[in-house]
Design a protein around this motif. Structure first.
Motif, mmCIF file in Angstrom:
data_model
loop_
_atom_site.group_PDB
_atom_site.id
_atom_site.type_symbol
_atom_site.label_atom_id
_atom_site.label_comp_id
_atom_site.label_asym_id
_atom_site.label_seq_id
_atom_site.Cartn_x
_atom_site.Cartn_y
_atom_site.Cartn_z
ATOM 1 N N MET A 170 0.170 -24.492 36.721
ATOM 2 C CA MET A 170 -0.105 -24.880 38.105
ATOM 3 C C MET A 170 0.739 -26.088 38.515
ATOM 4 N N VAL A 171 0.846 -27.077 37.631
ATOM 5 C CA VAL A 171 1.658 -28.256 37.932
ATOM 6 C C VAL A 171 3.129 -27.879 38.051
ATOM 7 N N LEU A 172 3.628 -27.046 37.125
ATOM 8 C CA LEU A 172 5.028 -26.624 37.177
ATOM 9 C C LEU A 172 5.322 -25.832 38.454
ATOM 10 N N LEU A 173 4.383 -24.955 38.846
ATOM 11 C CA LEU A 173 4.571 -24.190 40.081
ATOM 12 C C LEU A 173 4.575 -25.107 41.300
ATOM 13 N N ARG A 174 3.755 -26.163 41.259
ATOM 14 C CA ARG A 174 3.724 -27.104 42.373
ATOM 15 C C ARG A 174 5.065 -27.812 42.520
ATOM 16 N N HIS A 175 5.639 -28.244 41.397
ATOM 17 C CA HIS A 175 6.953 -28.894 41.453
ATOM 18 C C HIS A 175 8.051 -27.893 41.814
ATOM 19 N N LEU A 176 7.922 -26.643 41.331
ATOM 20 C CA LEU A 176 8.897 -25.609 41.691
ATOM 21 C C LEU A 176 8.848 -25.333 43.185
ATOM 22 N N TRP A 187 4.235 -35.284 34.893
ATOM 23 C CA TRP A 187 3.648 -33.939 34.830
ATOM 24 C C TRP A 187 2.376 -33.937 33.978
ATOM 25 N N ALA A 188 2.414 -34.671 32.863
ATOM 26 C CA ALA A 188 1.235 -34.729 31.986
ATOM 27 C C ALA A 188 0.051 -35.370 32.712
ATOM 28 N N GLN A 189 0.304 -36.412 33.500
ATOM 29 C CA GLN A 189 -0.775 -37.049 34.263
ATOM 30 C C GLN A 189 -1.344 -36.084 35.299
ATOM 31 N N GLU A 190 -0.465 -35.309 35.946
ATOM 32 C CA GLU A 190 -0.933 -34.340 36.929
ATOM 33 C C GLU A 190 -1.751 -33.233 36.253
ATOM 34 N N CYS A 191 -1.302 -32.781 35.066
ATOM 35 C CA CYS A 191 -2.069 -31.782 34.311
ATOM 36 C C CYS A 191 -3.445 -32.329 33.933
ATOM 37 N N ARG A 222 -10.332 -34.427 44.119
ATOM 38 C CA ARG A 222 -9.272 -34.039 43.195
ATOM 39 C C ARG A 222 -9.020 -32.539 43.292
ATOM 40 N N ILE A 223 -7.773 -32.133 43.086
ATOM 41 C CA ILE A 223 -7.400 -30.722 43.164
ATOM 42 C C ILE A 223 -7.493 -30.128 41.775
ATOM 43 N N GLY A 224 -8.454 -29.257 41.575
ATOM 44 C CA GLY A 224 -8.601 -28.603 40.283
ATOM 45 C C GLY A 224 -8.005 -27.214 40.301
ATOM 46 N N LEU A 225 -8.399 -26.417 39.338
ATOM 47 C CA LEU A 225 -7.926 -25.048 39.264
ATOM 48 C C LEU A 225 -8.715 -24.174 40.233
#
Length: 350
Positions: free
Chosen positions: A332-338, A194-198, A297-300
C-alpha cells in the motif's frame, strides 16, 4: 537507486519469498511471537520513558500479557466451546422455524412461492457437515495424542512463542537500528520514511481496528448477556470479528442474535432489546471507539485486508495469513508513492 541496488533488492525479495515457502512448517511460532512483540513494543517504550530499564520494562509487559492470555484461555475457551455445542443443537430448530414461520410469512406478504425450496436437504447437508466436522476434530485429537512426536512439536511451539517474543521484545529497538545501518547510504532516509509510513498503516489497523473489534465484541457480548441470551458470548465475539468490514459486524451480529433470541424466548419484544444492544454498540463505535483508538490515521482498506488474508492463505497457508497484513501495508505504501510519482511524471501531464 542504482541498477545494481535494484537487482539486489529484487533478488532479496525473491529469495526471501522462496525461503518462507520452504520454511513455512516451522515459521508460525516465530511470526506469532514477532507480531506480539510488535504490538507490545510501544508499551515497553513507555515504561522505559518512566525510568525502567529495557529488560525490566519487557518483563513487566511480558507478565501482564501472559496473565491476560492465560485468563482468557482458562475462562473464555470453555465457555465458547459450550456455546458452540448449544448452537449446533439449535441448527435443526432454525430450519424448523424457517419452514413453519419465515417461509409462510414471506409467501403471504410478498406473493413469491417458495414451495420448490428444499430446506430439508439443506438441513440434512448441514447436519452431516457438523457431524463430519466433529468426527474430524475427534480424529485429529486422537492422532495427536497417539503420536508422541506430533504432541511434542505442538507443545514445543506453544512454549516457543513466549520465549521468542520475550527476546524479540527486549532487542526490538536494537534490531531496528541495526537494520537501518545495513541499508545503502543513498536510500537510507527514503527507506526509513517508507518504514514509518508502513508502521502507521499497520498501527492504524492492528493497534487500532483490532482493538475496536475486541471492544465491540465485549460490548455486544455483555449487552446480549444482560438481556439473557444464552449464546451471548459466541454471537458477540462473532459480531466483533465481523466488524473488520464496516457495518458487517452489526448486520451479522443482529441477525444471529435475533434468530437466537426468537429460538430461546419466542417473544417479539426480545428483538427490540437485541436491536437496542447493537444500536448502542454502533453509537459507541462511531462516537468513541474509532475516534479514540484509530483516529484519523489511514489504515488498510477492509477489502484489501480480506484479499490479503485470503491471498496469503492460498499462497503460503497459515504462515501466509500471518504475514499478509505487513506485506499488504508495504504494498500500500509503495503504491501510494508510485501514484505520486505517476502524477508528477510526463506520462500523466504531457
Amino acid at each position: 537507486m542504482s541498477d545494481s541496488q535494484r537487482w539486489f533488492f529484487l533478488i532479496f525479495v525473491l529469495v526471501s519469498g522462496f525461503l518462507i515457502y520452504l520454511l513455512q512448517p516451522i515459521l508460525s511460532p516465530f511470526l506469532i511471537a514477532a507480531l506480539l512483540a510488535y504490538l507490545a513494543d510501544p508499551m515497553a517504550d513507555k515504561l522505559e520513558l518512566k525510568g525502567l530499564s529495557r529488560t525490566l520494562a519487557v518483563v513487566v509487559v511480558f507478565l501482564v500479557m501472559t496473565t491476560v492470555m492465560l485468563l482468557l484461555v482458562v475462562w473464555l475457551l470453555p465457555k465458547l466451546g459450550h456455546q458452540i455445542q448449544v448452537m449446533i443443537k439449535l441448527v435443526p430448530a432454525v430450519f424448523t422455524m424457517a419452514q413453519t414461520v419465515w417461509i409462510p410469512w414471506l409467501e403471504t406478504n410478498t406473493g413469491v412461492s417458495l414451495t420448490g425450496f428444499d430446506l430439508e436437504s439443506i438441513k440434512l447437508l448441514m447436519t452431516g457437515h457438523w457431524q463430519q466436522t466433529g468426527g474430524l476434530v475427534k480424529d485429529l485429537f486422537s492422532s495427536v495424542s497417539q503420536s508422541g512426536m506430533a504432541l511434542a512439536a505442538w507443545v514445543a511451539n506453544i512454549v516457543l512463542i513466549p520465549v521468542v517474543m520475550f527476546y524479540l521484545l527486549r532487542d526490538w529497538d536494537l534490531m531496528m537500528e541495526r537494520i537501518g545501518h545495513l541499508l545503502p547510504r543513498n536510500i537510507e532516509q527514503k527507506v526509513k520514511l517508507w518504514a514509518q509510513e508502513c508502521d502507521e498503516v499497520l498501527g492504524a489497523f492492528i493497534k487500532g481496528q483490532l482493538l475496536v473489534m475486541l471492544a465491540l465484541g465485549i460490548i455486544y457480548s455483555l449487552g446480549l448477556w444482560s438481556v439473557g441470551l444464552d449464546l451471548a458470548l459466541l454471537v458477540g465475539m462473532l459480531a466483533g470479528l465481523a466488524s473488520i468490514v464496516p457495518y458487517m459486524g452489526f448486520i451479522v451480529g443482529i441477525v444471529a442474535a435475533a434468530v437466537a433470541a426468537m429460538l430461546q424466548f419466542n417473544d417479539l419484544t426480545m428483538l427490540a432489546w437485541v436491536g437496542a444492544v447493537f444500536a448502542v454498540g454502533q453509537a459507541l463505535e462511531g462516537m468513541v471507539l474509532t475516534p479514540l483508538l484509530v483516529g484519523d490515521r489511514i489504515g488498510l482498506h477492509p477489502v484489501a485486508v480480506i484479499f490479503a488474508i485470503m491471498a496469503g492463505g492460498q499462497l503460503f497457508g497459515f504462515v501466509g495469513i500471518l504475514i499478509a497484513l505487513p506485506v499488504a501495508a508495504v504494498i500500500m505504501v509503495l503504491l501510494r508513492h508510485l501514484h505520486q510519482g505517476y502524477k508528477s511524471s510526463k506520462l500523466y501531464d504531457c
